[in-house]
Design a protein around this motif. Structure first.
Motif, short mmCIF file in Angstrom:
data_model
loop_
_atom_site.label_atom_id
_atom_site.label_comp_id
_atom_site.label_asym_id
_atom_site.label_seq_id
_atom_site.Cartn_x
_atom_site.Cartn_y
_atom_site.Cartn_z
N ALA A 26 44.93 31.75 36.97
CA ALA A 26 44.35 32.97 37.44
C ALA A 26 44.62 34.18 36.83
O ALA A 26 45.79 34.53 36.40
CB ALA A 26 44.70 33.23 38.97
N THR A 27 43.67 34.75 36.35
CA THR A 27 43.66 36.09 35.65
C THR A 27 42.73 37.26 36.54
O THR A 27 41.63 36.85 37.00
CB THR A 27 43.34 36.15 34.20
OG1 THR A 27 43.67 37.22 33.75
CG2 THR A 27 41.83 35.85 33.78
N PHE A 28 43.35 38.63 36.47
CA PHE A 28 42.65 39.59 37.22
C PHE A 28 42.59 40.88 36.58
O PHE A 28 43.80 41.17 35.91
CB PHE A 28 43.66 39.93 38.69
CG PHE A 28 43.77 38.72 39.61
CD1 PHE A 28 42.72 38.33 40.58
CD2 PHE A 28 44.87 37.73 39.32
CE1 PHE A 28 43.04 37.19 41.34
CE2 PHE A 28 44.93 36.73 40.20
CZ PHE A 28 44.05 36.37 41.20
N HIS A 29 41.41 41.22 36.28
CA HIS A 29 41.25 42.45 35.49
C HIS A 29 40.56 43.62 36.39
O HIS A 29 39.66 43.34 37.09
CB HIS A 29 40.13 42.25 34.44
CG HIS A 29 40.60 41.22 33.48
ND1 HIS A 29 40.64 41.58 32.20
CD2 HIS A 29 41.44 40.24 33.53
CE1 HIS A 29 41.20 40.45 31.31
NE2 HIS A 29 41.51 39.69 31.95
N TRP A 30 41.17 44.71 36.56
CA TRP A 30 41.08 45.64 37.20
C TRP A 30 40.25 46.88 36.42
O TRP A 30 40.89 47.17 35.47
CB TRP A 30 41.92 46.25 38.12
CG TRP A 30 41.81 47.58 38.87
CD1 TRP A 30 42.00 48.80 38.38
CD2 TRP A 30 41.42 47.67 40.10
NE1 TRP A 30 41.55 49.74 39.40
CE2 TRP A 30 41.33 48.98 40.55
CE3 TRP A 30 41.27 46.49 41.12
CZ2 TRP A 30 40.89 49.48 42.05
CZ3 TRP A 30 40.84 47.18 42.34
CH2 TRP A 30 40.41 48.46 43.04
N LEU A 31 39.04 47.18 36.47
CA LEU A 31 38.25 48.09 35.81
C LEU A 31 38.03 49.20 36.52
O LEU A 31 37.03 49.17 37.49
CB LEU A 31 37.03 47.38 34.99
CG LEU A 31 36.43 48.26 33.92
CD1 LEU A 31 37.47 48.73 32.73
CD2 LEU A 31 35.16 47.54 33.77
N ARG A 32 38.30 50.54 36.22
CA ARG A 32 37.70 51.63 36.72
C ARG A 32 37.13 52.64 35.67
O ARG A 32 37.66 52.80 34.61
CB ARG A 32 38.90 52.68 37.30
CG ARG A 32 38.25 53.91 38.19
CD ARG A 32 39.40 54.67 38.73
NE ARG A 32 40.03 54.07 39.85
CZ ARG A 32 39.37 54.12 41.00
NH1 ARG A 32 38.39 54.69 41.36
NH2 ARG A 32 40.29 53.20 42.16
N LEU A 33 35.85 53.09 35.84
CA LEU A 33 35.02 53.82 34.97
C LEU A 33 34.64 55.34 35.39
O LEU A 33 34.91 55.28 36.60
CB LEU A 33 33.66 53.04 34.73
CG LEU A 33 33.35 51.68 33.97
CD1 LEU A 33 32.02 51.37 33.64
CD2 LEU A 33 34.41 51.74 32.57
N ASP A 34 34.83 55.99 34.63
CA ASP A 34 34.40 57.38 35.01
C ASP A 34 32.95 57.84 34.98
O ASP A 34 32.24 56.76 34.64
CB ASP A 34 34.99 58.42 34.25
CG ASP A 34 34.90 58.39 32.67
OD1 ASP A 34 33.57 57.90 32.46
OD2 ASP A 34 35.30 59.15 31.79
N ALA A 35 32.37 58.78 35.44
CA ALA A 35 31.17 59.02 35.35
C ALA A 35 30.23 59.00 34.24
O ALA A 35 29.14 58.64 34.08
CB ALA A 35 30.91 60.62 35.93
#
Lengths: 253, 535
Positions: free
Chosen positions: B478-487
């Motif tokens: 299992a691999t987990f990628h967390w992605l947060r983008l700005d405006a």
């Protein structure tokens, strides 16, 4: 006990005709873009699509800098009508700034027997996987007098992949220092040439040449086994070098 | 034979989280997202530990990852858990001012979170109170204390001069028996090996204690992704680990699509899963070849290597790249292979798998080979649970966890397949799992290619601000990628939790008390990637 001997014989010979002849088997190389003629407007669009700066807009088209190309294919897919020419070659090895230091003695000494130490300086694993294929029956580098050695004391060539991370800088220097003279360094993969997608950054040196002298550069992400083989043959002066950049003017020949 | 998509429903236990948690801890509030099946548990600094321990211990959730974020003047810590019995997620979320760098540790009990906390301590400067072992981890001795590269004010692009410091690392020793000595391995060792260091304490034959030292290959992927567009960050995702490039790119794209609520066209969904299985097949063949090499079985190694190279060539013929770089993009695929290429893929995969089965038969009848694997490198089921192991290593020790089956993402809801498991937990069980998973992958590819929907292979993705989790079952787990983008659609935080990071943690347990000559064999049967672990 299973008859491995018979299994081996039954498999027959799979070895590539390279370097005596060109290997035309499909899938031996991912290929790479070639400098292509375009009008200025199209050239600008294509150069902008390149995420690594490998495509350079030129008055008559687009030049390619192989120190940065990672075969992301963004210049040949989803571009509308204009696409870069794409080659399927693999003789990509080019000479580095240090190429002349050992002169022609290197071939005289190591032309028939050469020992190679592989070093991973932060590579993603694809380069190592391709280097490992050199020992498989398809490429079988032993037939060319090339041997992989686990110790730098026995090594004549240091084959380095990766952008050289902070923690691998000293191990790389120590490995290089442990090798007897004369010796040469082959940097493989765009990470080892320019830092690749990892850059120069706070934690990576941005290429092997930042840390130790480099004789032969093999671009590619990753370079396929035949390209690495070309680089190794080049390091012992058994083949002709390729160039790290390709300009539009050169495509006219 | 496309089966109608049946959305799995979260179990009653997950539905009850919003009542159970506030009842036990009045300061915990729960917000439930019913479309994404996520329960957000907003905790306080004093309730973080009891809530996590309850989820892990009593509610039997699995720990996925710890995401540390520095947003404006606040720390945001998200402990991601999921319920393996159903389709439910629990995000335990803690917010506290930047000045407050102390957090209660859960790593002493939830061993799976141990390395996540050590990493956050090293890279962010957070202190995890009660953690049994903090200090030098990702950044080695030539990196100064108190400089935390993941902090927002740290400039990732300025070359840092600290490597000049001349410091000497002394391996910590525990064994005090007469004649005890240290056998160091690496970071440069073997013929072709990724850079890693192992300190082996011994009195002669048995490895009494093994201390792995990693992160020689730390390239700061999570840091240098910040500020890049999603298209550029995808290049990094693919190159986290070249041997599982497609899986990591896939997880990144899924995070992006989940955030931007993009519907991937049916043709791309099917082809993505087929390519992911093609990568898994090639990866497993590569590990099997490595196991043959580690025991010195030269002909079998050559047979495996031929099959591996044939897979690489096939991949290049169908997808244009031997390691599937540049095939994915958020919203779908960059290429649309024609029917002829898909026909070639189907036919060749079948033929190559037949040869792989012949190799399997050969290995099964080679007693000298099996002797080296059987009862070597044991991982017990309790270790799988405690360390939160994933992938083939866990499934060789009785685990049945597989995100493809649990969450039925992508086209996996359309095909029936088995998740093979073994219970012995030794090197041979891991080898059998690799062969059995390869057989399943081959079957999945055939079934998917039987009926590939027509239509476009990509949909437009309109970036928006926010964060989402993308997950896939990579070849190693299992691999987990967390992605947060700005405006502006640029990456603000990219967090990758990989299976190698998980499983290396327990490698020590598998090799200790075996003898020296077993070391390379256990290493090969784990088949882990350092690039994937170090990032």
């Amino acid at each position: 006990m299973f008859n491995w001997f018979y299994t081996g014989l039954k498999t027959g010979i799979r070895t590539t005709p390279y370097p005596a002849k060109t290997d035309a088997a499909p899938g031996v190389s991912p290929g790479r873009p070639r400098a292509t003629r375009f009008d200025a407007q199209v050239a600008t669009v294509l150069a902008m699509r390149c995420p690594t700066g490998a495509l350079v807009r030129h008055q008559r088209g687009v030049d390619v800098d192989y120190r940065h190309c990672v075969h992301c294919s963004r210049c040949r897919r989803d571009t509308g009508s204009a696409v870069m020419d794409w080659s399927q070659d693999y003789d990509w090895g080019a000479l580095g700034a240090q190429a002349e230091r050992a002169g022609h003695r290197f071939r005289d000494i190591f032309g028939h027997s050469l020992h190679i130490r592989f070093l991973d300086a932060g590579a993603c694993g694809a380069c190592m996987s391709e280097a490992r294929q050199l020992n498989n029956p398809y490429y079988n580098i032993h037939r060319l007098g090339f041997f992989i050695t686990p110790t730098p004391r026995d090594a004549d060539i240091l084959l380095v992949a990766g952008p050289v991370t902070d923690a691998m800088r000293i191990p790389l220097q120590k490995t290089y220092a442990a090798m007897p003279e004369p010796k040469r360094v082959v940097a493989m993969g765009v990470c080892a040439l320019s830092g690749g997608v990892f850059g120069p950054s706070f934690i990576s040196a941005g290429g092997v040449a930042q840390v130790i002298p480099v004789d032969v550069l093999v671009p590619g992400c990753p370079p396929p086994p035949l390209a690495i083989l070309h680089g190794l043959l080049l390091a012992v002066e058994r083949t002709m070098p390729s160039l790290l950049t390709m300009r539009v003017a050169e495509t006219e020949t | 034979m496309v089966v109608a998509a049946v959305m799995q429903r979260p179990s009653a236990a997950w539905q009850e989280l919003h009542r159970i948690c506030p009842a036990r801890w009045p300061e915990v509030s729960v917000r439930t997202d019913h479309t994404m099946h996520i329960a957000h548990l907003m905790v306080t600094p004093t309730t973080i530990r009891p809530v996590c321990l309850w989820l892990f211990g009593e509610a039997e959730y699995h720990f996925a990852t710890l995401v540390t974020e520095e947003l404006d003047d606040t720390w945001h810590l998200t402990y991601v858990f999921y319920d393996p019995a159903c389709h439910g997620w629990a995000y335990v979320e803690l917010q506290q001012p930047l000045a407050q760098t102390s957090v209660m540790s859960i790593g002493d009990t939830i061993h799976a979170a141990d390395w996540h906390e050590r990493e956050a301590e090293d890279l962010f400067g957070l202190r995890f109170e009660g953690h049994p072992k903090l200090g030098e981890f990702v950044l080695h001795e030539n990196w100064p204390e108190g400089v935390n590269p993941m902090r927002k004010q740290f400039d990732a692009h300025a070359p840092f001069a600290y490597h000049q410091q001349k410091t000497v690392w002394q391996p910590p020793t525990i064994v005090e028996a007469p004649g005890a000595f240290i056998m160091p391995i690496g970071p440069v060792y073997s013929d072709f090996a990724e850079s890693a260091h192992f300190v082996i304490e011994t009195t002669g034959e048995d490895m009494l204690r093994v201390l792995p030292r990693f992160f020689y290959k730390y390239r700061g992927v999570e840091k240098i992704a910040e500020g890049k567009t999603a298209d550029h960050a995808l290049l990094l995702a693919e190159r986290l680990s070249g041997s599982s490039a497609f899986a990591h790119g896939f997880a990144f794209c899924r995070a992006m699509e989940s955030l931007c609520e993009t519907e991937v066209p049916p043709r791309a969904r099917v082809l993505r899963s087929a390519f992911a299985e093609l990568e898994r097949l090639r990866h497993h063949v590569s590990v099997i070849t490595g196991i043959c090499a580690s025991t010195g079985l030269a002909v079998a190694q050559a047979q495996g290597a031929i099959i591996e190279e044939d897979f690489l060539r096939l991949t290049a013929q169908v997808c244009g790249h031997r390691y599937l770089f540049g095939v994915l993009k958020p919203g779908g695929l960059t290429l649309a292979p024609d029917e002829q290429r898909l026909g070639l893929l189907r036919e060749r995969v079948h033929a190559l798998h037949t040869r792989l089965e012949e190799l399997h038969t050969g290995l099964r009848y080679s007693s000298s080979f099996l002797d080296r694997l059987e009862d070597v490198g044991l991982i017990r089921a309790e270790v799988v649970k405690a360390f939160g192991l994933v992938g083939p290593v866990a499934r060789a020790s009785g685990s049945t966890a597989d995100l493809r089956k649990l969450f039925r993402y992508g086209a996996y809801e359309q095909v029936n397949f088995e998740v093979p498991t073994e219970t012995q937990g030794d090197g041979y069980a891991r080898l059998r799992i690799l062969f059995r998973e390869a057989a399943q992958s081959m079957a999945i590819i055939e079934r998917l290619l039987d009926d590939v929907p027509h239509g476009p292979v990509s949909a437009e993705v309109i970036p928006r601000a926010g964060a989402a989790l993308g997950f896939v079952e990579a070849p190693l787990g299992a691999t987990f990628h967390w992605l947060r983008l700005d405006a502006a659609g640029r990456v603000q935080r990219y967090r990758v939790s990989t299976p190698s990071f998980r499983n290396w943690h327990a490698f020590r347990v598998a090799v200790e008390h075996f003898s020296f000559q077993d070391f390379p064999i256990v290493l090969a049967t784990f088949g882990l990637s350092n690039a994937e672990c170090d990032r």
